[in-house]
Design an enzyme around this catalytic site. Structure first.
Site, PDB file in Angstrom:
ATOM      1  CB  SER A 151      -1.069   0.116   1.294  1.00 52.56           C
ATOM      2  OG  SER A 151      -1.392  -1.333   0.726  1.00 52.56           O
ATOM      3  CG  HIS A 163       5.556  -3.332   6.998  1.00 55.91           C
ATOM      4  ND1 HIS A 163       5.400  -2.034   7.437  1.00 55.91           N
ATOM      5  CD2 HIS A 163       4.595  -4.479   6.833  1.00 55.91           C
ATOM      6  CE1 HIS A 163       3.792  -2.143   7.399  1.00 55.91           C
ATOM      7  NE2 HIS A 163       3.682  -3.403   6.849  1.00 55.91           N
ATOM      8  NE  ARG A 203      -1.875  -8.145   7.749  1.00 58.17           N
ATOM      9  CZ  ARG A 203      -2.346  -6.691   7.770  1.00 58.17           C
ATOM     10  NH1 ARG A 203      -3.132  -6.528   9.360  1.00 58.17           N
ATOM     11  NH2 ARG A 203      -3.190  -6.101   7.229  1.00 58.17           N
ATOM     12  CE  LYS A 243      -4.962  -0.310   3.443  1.00 64.26           C
ATOM     13  NZ  LYS A 243      -3.534  -1.571   3.509  1.00 64.26           N
ATOM     14  CG  HIS A 257       0.105  -6.909   0.097  1.00 61.15           C
ATOM     15  ND1 HIS A 257       0.539  -6.276   0.373  1.00 61.15           N
ATOM     16  CD2 HIS A 257      -0.922  -6.921   0.690  1.00 61.15           C
ATOM     17  CE1 HIS A 257       0.134  -5.234   0.860  1.00 61.15           C
ATOM     18  NE2 HIS A 257      -0.851  -6.218   1.335  1.00 61.15           N
TER      19      HIS A 257
END
EC number: 5.4.2.12
Length: 512
Positions: A68, A129, A159, A338, A462
């Site tokens: 993102s 990250h 994740r 977001k 993702h």
């Protein structure tokens, strides 16, 4: 930059759908398996094209899934933005990583005081990250420099990689640590605790306390603790904070200990950093405060005053700034999850104060799993757009639920999230036609289109699949491109010049 609006026929909404890629196979595909009459009609009747949203096309290593932060940065910049992982990987490749003055300062402080070096961060090869290769490099660098004591505080991912994937990486780490007598895994916690970004400070403080050697759960072997958590049905993301009984109590994080936080992405690093440094960024203060002046972040964490190891690539003239200079009244609209992406990230990774620009934040639901609430705040976001949108000339909005629900790996919930989104897009289509708005629809990266791996196990990460670009204007044609083409495309559509910094072109096909 053109100041007049004579060529602008309609106002424009840029709808960014978080985590919705395009994949042909239907197995585990929360988009393909959903009933989406609105999207079906848009793809059949309106101009659309494919947009690359991963890997080198967005400034990430080849084959690296998009995310993102990177997605919104590229959407707003008009050029490929090389961010954290690429900058650090390049430093490793050239050897400059092992000359970094900020790391050396932390090492020297540890050697001078005799206090252990505390290194913390998300431990996985996810690359969103952080990356575990950077941790391995830090360990080698510290050892070669002469650091005698080093404590590692590992945050489980689950994740951006598989939900239960940490064990082989801990085994790799243990093999490396055998070479160094006083280098230990001091604590383990899930990112759910240590990397919250929604001001859930009761949760973050549990992760913080583990750094201090204060936790209900303990271990003497990290692999045994992982197995214990798995037996309880707890995946990497949700590991309950635990401390290593083999680490001396006085060697956990305390006053004047040097700290390196090896996460390069800032949004989920800021709250924990705030608790350690007691900044003015949030009102919440730790119940067990410590003081340290030697805190090194991998990249800049906005609002956190600390030493920064690597400088980020600057975006001086993002889309929103150019729109502002042209006299457009802007709105940014998203829910909490977001909100930073349609403001901070799409504006180049800085907090811009733009004239005639409003921001509306819709609260995200405070729940443990969005699989139970796949609608998230999509309805409320659409309601707000329909209520106030007509006052603006240009709107950037984000729908979070395909991504956040996709992260649960729950296919049924993801299908539901996409179906709810489809209905909201239909409401926006109707409103846009009534209010004389045009719109572009795109996404920042993939996720919801792949919620199961080839073995039918949940996939929570993702993807590298392309995303959509759809225009409501049937008079134009679009060619395929990458996220960096979107800002030039919007400026072109609005009759505005792109900034010279924007080295990517509009995707609107011109008549010869």
């Amino acid at each position: 930059m053109q100041k007049n609006r004579k060529n602008v026929k309609k106002k424009l909404v840029l709808i960014i759908i978080d985590g919705l890629g395009l994949r042909f196979e239907s197995q585990g595909n929360g988009f393909a398996l959903a009933k989406t009459p609105v999207f079906d009609r848009l793809f059949q009747e309106y101009p659309n094209s494919l947009i690359a949203a991963s890997g080198q096309e967005v400034g990430l290593p080849e084959g690296q899934m998009g995310n993102s932060e990177v997605g919104h940065l590229n959407i707003g910049a008009g050029f490929v933005v090389y961010t954290g992982i690429s900058i650090i990987n390049n430093a490793l490749k050239t050897g400059k990583f092992f000359e970094n003055e900020k790391f050396i300062l932390a090492f020297r402080h540890s050697i001078k005081t005799g206090f252990p070096l505390q290194i913390m961060g998300l431990f996985s090869p996810g690359g969103v990250h952080s990356h575990q290769d950077h941790l391995f490099a830090l360990i080698d660098f510290a050892a070669n420099f002469g650091v005698k004591k080093l404590n590692l505080h590992l945050f489980g991912d689950g994740r951006d990689v598989g939900p239960k994937s940490i064990k082989p990486w801990i085994k790799m780490l243990n093999l490396k640590l055998k070479n160094y007598e006083n280098y230990k895994i001091a604590s383990i916690s899930g990112r759910f605790y240590s990397m919250d970004r929604d001001k859930m400070f009761d949760r973050v403080e549990l992760g913080y306390n583990a750094l201090l050697g204060k936790a209900e759960n303990t271990f003497t072997d990290p692999i045994d603790y992982v197995n214990f958590q798995y037996e309880k049905g707890v995946s990497d993301e949700f590991f309950e904070p635990a401390i290593n009984l083999k680490v001396n109590k006085k060697d956990f994080l305390a006053d004047d200990h040097p700290v390196i936080f090896f996460n390069f992405r800032p949004d989920r690093a800021r709250q924990l950093s705030h608790l350690i440094l007691q900044t003015d960024l949030y009102e919440q203060k730790p119940k067990n405060p410590i003081k340290t002046d030697v805190f090194v972040s991998m990249m800049k964490y906005e609002g956190i005053n600390c030493l920064v190891a690597f400088e980020e690539m600057r975006v001086e003239n993002p889309l929103g700034k150019l729109i502002c200079m042209a006299g457009f009244r802007q709105l940014r609209l998203a829910e909490t999850q977001k909100y930073a992406h349609v403001t901070f990230f799409v504006d180049g990774g800085v907090e811009l104060e733009l004239e005639n620009s409003d921001r509306i934040l819709i609260d995200s639901l405070k729940v443990q799993s969005y699989a139970d609430f796949p609608q998230m705040s999509a309805v409320e976001i659409t309601d707000k757009l329909l209520e106030v949108g007509q006052k603006y000339d240009f709107i950037i909005m984000n729908f979070a639920n395909p991504d956040m629900v996709g992260h649960t790996g729950d296919l049924k919930a993801t299908i539901k999230a996409v179906e709810i989104l489809d209905f909201q897009i239909g409401r926006i289509c109707k409103w846009a036609e009534e209010k004389n708005f045009d719109f572009f629809i795109t996404a920042d990266h993939g996720n919801a289109e792949l919620t199961e791996d080839e073995n039918g196990n949940p996939s929570t990460k993702h993807t590298t699949f392309p995303v959509m670009l759809i225009s409501s204007d049937k008079t134009i044609k679009l060619k395929s491109g990458k996220l960096a083409n979107i800002a030039p495309t919007i400026l072109d559509y609005l009759g505005l010049d792109k900034h010279p910094d924007m080295d990517h072109d509009s995707l609107i096909i011109k008549d010869k």
